[in-house]
Design a protein around this motif. Structure first.
Motif, PDB file in Angstrom:
ATOM      1  N   SER A 165       0.828  -1.261  -0.077  1.00 55.54           N
ATOM      2  CA  SER A 165       0.059   0.215  -0.149  1.00 55.54           C
ATOM      3  C   SER A 165       0.815   1.284  -0.013  1.00 55.54           C
ATOM      4  N   GLY A 166       2.051   1.151   0.442  1.00 53.32           N
ATOM      5  CA  GLY A 166       2.910   2.234   0.587  1.00 53.32           C
ATOM      6  C   GLY A 166       3.014   3.268  -0.720  1.00 53.32           C
ATOM      7  N   ARG A 167       3.149   2.790  -1.825  1.00 56.90           N
ATOM      8  CA  ARG A 167       3.341   3.681  -2.958  1.00 56.90           C
ATOM      9  C   ARG A 167       2.082   4.705  -3.386  1.00 56.90           C
ATOM     10  N   PHE A 168       0.658   4.131  -2.855  1.00 63.81           N
ATOM     11  CA  PHE A 168      -0.326   5.026  -3.203  1.00 63.81           C
ATOM     12  C   PHE A 168      -0.287   6.331  -1.921  1.00 63.81           C
ATOM     13  N   PHE A 169       0.455   6.478  -1.107  1.00 62.59           N
ATOM     14  CA  PHE A 169       0.517   7.588  -0.325  1.00 62.59           C
ATOM     15  C   PHE A 169       1.887   8.369  -0.510  1.00 62.59           C
ATOM     16  N   PRO A 170       1.740   9.427  -1.247  1.00 62.95           N
ATOM     17  CA  PRO A 170       3.124  10.169  -1.108  1.00 62.95           C
ATOM     18  C   PRO A 170       3.744  10.757   0.013  1.00 62.95           C
ATOM     19  N   GLN A 171       3.051  10.681   1.026  1.00 58.40           N
ATOM     20  CA  GLN A 171       3.728  11.301   2.411  1.00 58.40           C
ATOM     21  C   GLN A 171       4.371  10.134   3.019  1.00 58.40           C
ATOM     22  N   VAL A 172       4.214   8.807   2.567  1.00 64.83           N
ATOM     23  CA  VAL A 172       5.067   7.590   3.128  1.00 64.83           C
ATOM     24  C   VAL A 172       6.402   7.837   2.541  1.00 64.83           C
ATOM     25  N   ARG A 173       7.234   7.860   3.620  1.00 65.09           N
ATOM     26  CA  ARG A 173       8.564   8.000   3.315  1.00 65.09           C
ATOM     27  C   ARG A 173       9.289   6.805   3.717  1.00 65.09           C
ATOM     28  N   ALA A 174       8.910   5.929   4.566  1.00 61.72           N
ATOM     29  CA  ALA A 174       9.247   4.523   4.776  1.00 61.72           C
ATOM     30  C   ALA A 174       8.308   3.524   5.204  1.00 61.72           C
ATOM     31  N   VAL A 175       8.837   2.221   4.911  1.00 63.77           N
ATOM     32  CA  VAL A 175       7.766   1.186   5.407  1.00 63.77           C
ATOM     33  C   VAL A 175       8.472  -0.012   6.136  1.00 63.77           C
ATOM     34  N   ALA A 176       7.990  -0.366   7.173  1.00 57.03           N
ATOM     35  CA  ALA A 176       8.594  -1.627   7.810  1.00 57.03           C
ATOM     36  C   ALA A 176       7.738  -2.553   8.048  1.00 57.03           C
ATOM     37  N   ALA A 177       8.299  -3.854   8.308  1.00 55.42           N
ATOM     38  CA  ALA A 177       7.206  -4.906   8.584  1.00 55.42           C
ATOM     39  C   ALA A 177       8.137  -5.990   9.519  1.00 55.42           C
ATOM     40  N   TYR A 178       7.417  -6.592  10.424  1.00 54.40           N
ATOM     41  CA  TYR A 178       7.928  -7.659  11.145  1.00 54.40           C
ATOM     42  C   TYR A 178       7.114  -8.768  10.994  1.00 54.40           C
ATOM     43  N   GLY A 179       7.701 -10.141  10.641  1.00 53.03           N
ATOM     44  CA  GLY A 179       7.067 -11.512  10.275  1.00 53.03           C
ATOM     45  C   GLY A 179       6.028 -10.972   9.173  1.00 53.03           C
ATOM     46  N   ALA A 180       6.469 -10.688   8.133  1.00 54.50           N
ATOM     47  CA  ALA A 180       5.443 -10.350   6.976  1.00 54.50           C
ATOM     48  C   ALA A 180       6.249 -10.589   5.673  1.00 54.50           C
ATOM     49  N   HIS A 181       5.481 -10.761   4.511  1.00 53.70           N
ATOM     50  CA  HIS A 181       6.004 -10.999   3.355  1.00 53.70           C
ATOM     51  C   HIS A 181       5.195 -10.772   2.278  1.00 53.70           C
ATOM     52  N   LEU A 205      12.397  -1.546   5.379  1.00 57.91           N
ATOM     53  CA  LEU A 205      12.824  -2.512   6.384  1.00 57.91           C
ATOM     54  C   LEU A 205      12.176  -3.820   6.615  1.00 57.91           C
ATOM     55  N   LEU A 206      12.867  -4.890   6.573  1.00 58.21           N
ATOM     56  CA  LEU A 206      11.928  -6.169   6.764  1.00 58.21           C
ATOM     57  C   LEU A 206      12.543  -6.669   7.901  1.00 58.21           C
ATOM     58  N   LEU A 207      11.846  -6.945   8.938  1.00 57.09           N
ATOM     59  CA  LEU A 207      12.340  -7.536  10.228  1.00 57.09           C
ATOM     60  C   LEU A 207      11.886  -9.057  10.313  1.00 57.09           C
ATOM     61  N   GLU A 247      19.405   1.130   0.767  1.00 55.05           N
ATOM     62  CA  GLU A 247      18.344   1.667   1.824  1.00 55.05           C
ATOM     63  C   GLU A 247      17.462   0.571   2.250  1.00 55.05           C
ATOM     64  N   HIS A 248      17.116  -0.219   1.261  1.00 50.34           N
ATOM     65  CA  HIS A 248      16.374  -1.473   1.773  1.00 50.34           C
ATOM     66  C   HIS A 248      17.206  -2.463   2.776  1.00 50.34           C
ATOM     67  N   VAL A 249      16.416  -2.715   3.822  1.00 51.63           N
ATOM     68  CA  VAL A 249      17.314  -3.707   4.716  1.00 51.63           C
ATOM     69  C   VAL A 249      16.313  -4.814   5.292  1.00 51.63           C
ATOM     70  N   LEU A 250      17.150  -5.978   5.198  1.00 56.62           N
ATOM     71  CA  LEU A 250      16.300  -7.135   5.859  1.00 56.62           C
ATOM     72  C   LEU A 250      17.427  -7.519   6.940  1.00 56.62           C
ATOM     73  N   ALA A 251      16.666  -7.372   8.327  1.00 53.70           N
ATOM     74  CA  ALA A 251      17.204  -7.653   9.624  1.00 53.70           C
ATOM     75  C   ALA A 251      16.677  -8.960  10.222  1.00 53.70           C
ATOM     76  N   THR A 252      17.576  -9.983  10.354  1.00 52.12           N
ATOM     77  CA  THR A 252      16.849 -11.117  10.847  1.00 52.12           C
ATOM     78  C   THR A 252      17.454 -11.172  12.488  1.00 52.12           C
ATOM     79  N   VAL A 253      16.421 -11.243  13.595  1.00 46.53           N
ATOM     80  CA  VAL A 253      16.668 -11.271  14.837  1.00 46.53           C
ATOM     81  C   VAL A 253      16.879 -12.872  15.326  1.00 46.53           C
ATOM     82  N   ALA A 254      18.099 -13.111  15.927  1.00 48.68           N
ATOM     83  CA  ALA A 254      18.103 -14.431  16.395  1.00 48.68           C
ATOM     84  C   ALA A 254      17.225 -14.696  17.410  1.00 48.68           C
ATOM     85  N   GLY A 255      16.538 -15.874  17.452  1.00 49.07           N
ATOM     86  CA  GLY A 255      15.797 -16.378  18.560  1.00 49.07           C
ATOM     87  C   GLY A 255      14.348 -15.754  18.692  1.00 49.07           C
TER      88      GLY A 255
END
Length: 322
Positions: A165-181, A205-207, A247-255
């Protein structure tokens, strides 16, 4: 600048096109507050937003299905301390197959192959942004929200619709998600194993947690096979996003597990029964998640240091960029 006093206020918005009684989302806006000791504060419990550091960029938190907004209050408070006005919401509305429950807002009509990309798959974002504009115009938050600098953060299904959805809102400057794809369901007409394009024009940022049992247990929805069954978050990072010079980041949290971002977890709702046990303490996982997320959001909403994401111990976090 870190703020010491965080307050919140409630509001509500109507979701267009949804029939009563399921057409209302209840919002809670967390913000840095100015404490004056006035009689008005004492009698009403209402505190004005702190003008120091304003206007505050906005983070909209999109919940997992049947996860109440109070489960993200710890995170909203932490982000508000970092100078980010953070909004959570509960919308009890339509889910799937005639069910009703807490939803981030999922427009299935725009999640199918023939319509995907025609509009946001999250129905709640636009009315909530309109509601925030009204709060910015008057009351305790008057003039203190930066509605041109907005981030979406979603957990589980909330993360998926944020990515769609982020593309449809020009005011959105960053998108992050946890446990999502963005691997998409065959029940919606997608070929098995399809990873849909992320509909974003901002840094992402994908967490993920290494012990996410919910994603692993949901693989049959996507018709995935073999190794594809177990790592749709990595596939999303590799296949759904276009390169963005790191600028795109995938961060995997151990455990950490699927509900590592939630406190408290509610065993009577959602799908926590599918999750694996976390192998790190809950406070440790939440601290790492909040640190990664706040570093990313400060970079893209407040001009912070992008290298801050690389300072976490490698035994706790592995980071990839593209």
């Amino acid at each position: 600048m870190t703020h010491s006093t965080i307050r919140s206020l409630w509001s509500a918005v109507t979701i267009p096109g949804v029939e009563a009684p399921y057409a209302t989302a209840h919002l809670k806006v967390h913000y840095p507050a100015l404490v004056t000791g006035s009689d008005a504060e004492r009698l009403s419990g209402v505190f004005q937003a702190d003008p120091a550091g304003a206007p505050y960029p906005v983070v909209l938190v999109l919940s997992g299905v049947n996860v109440g907004q109070d489960a993200y209050r710890w995170l909203a408070v932490e982000l508000a301390r970092q100078g980010l006005a953070t909004v959570t919401y509960d919308w009890v509305g339509p889910l799937f197959a005639g069910q009703v429950g807490i939803t981030p807002g999922v427009d299935l009509a725009l999640a199918r192959p023939g319509t995907y990309g025609d509009g946001p798959t999250c129905q709640a974002i636009e009315p909530i942004l309109r509601g925030l504009a009204a709060l910015h115009a008057g009351g305790p938050l008057r003039g203190t929200l930066d509605l041109d600098r907005v981030a979406l953060f979603g957990h589980s299904a909330g993360g998926t619709v944020a990515l769609q959805s982020g593309r449809f809102f020009p005011q959105v400057r960053a998108v992050a998600a946890y446990g999502a794809h963005t691997m998409v369901s065959t029940m919606l007409g997608w070929p098995a194993g399809t990873v849909a394009e992320a509909l974003v024009d901002s840094p992402v940022l994908l967490l993920a947690g290494t012990e996410d049992g919910v994603i692993a247990a949901s693989a049959d929805r996507y018709g995935a096979a073999g190794g594809d069954r177990h790592d749709p978050v990595s596939r999303t990072f590799d296949e759904a996003l276009k390169d963005r010079d790191g600028e795109h980041v995938l961060a995997t949290v151990a455990g950490a597990n699927h509900f590592g971002v939630v406190e408290p977890a509610d065993p009577t709702a959602a799908r926590s029964f599918l999750d694996r046990p976390s192998t790190v303490g809950g406070s440790t996982a939440r601290g790492v998640i909040a640190g990664l997320l706040s570093a990313f959001l400060r970079t893209h909403l407040r001009g912070g240091d992008p290298a801050a994401l690389d300072t976490f111990p490698p035994d706790l976090v592995s980071v990839r960029r593209r």
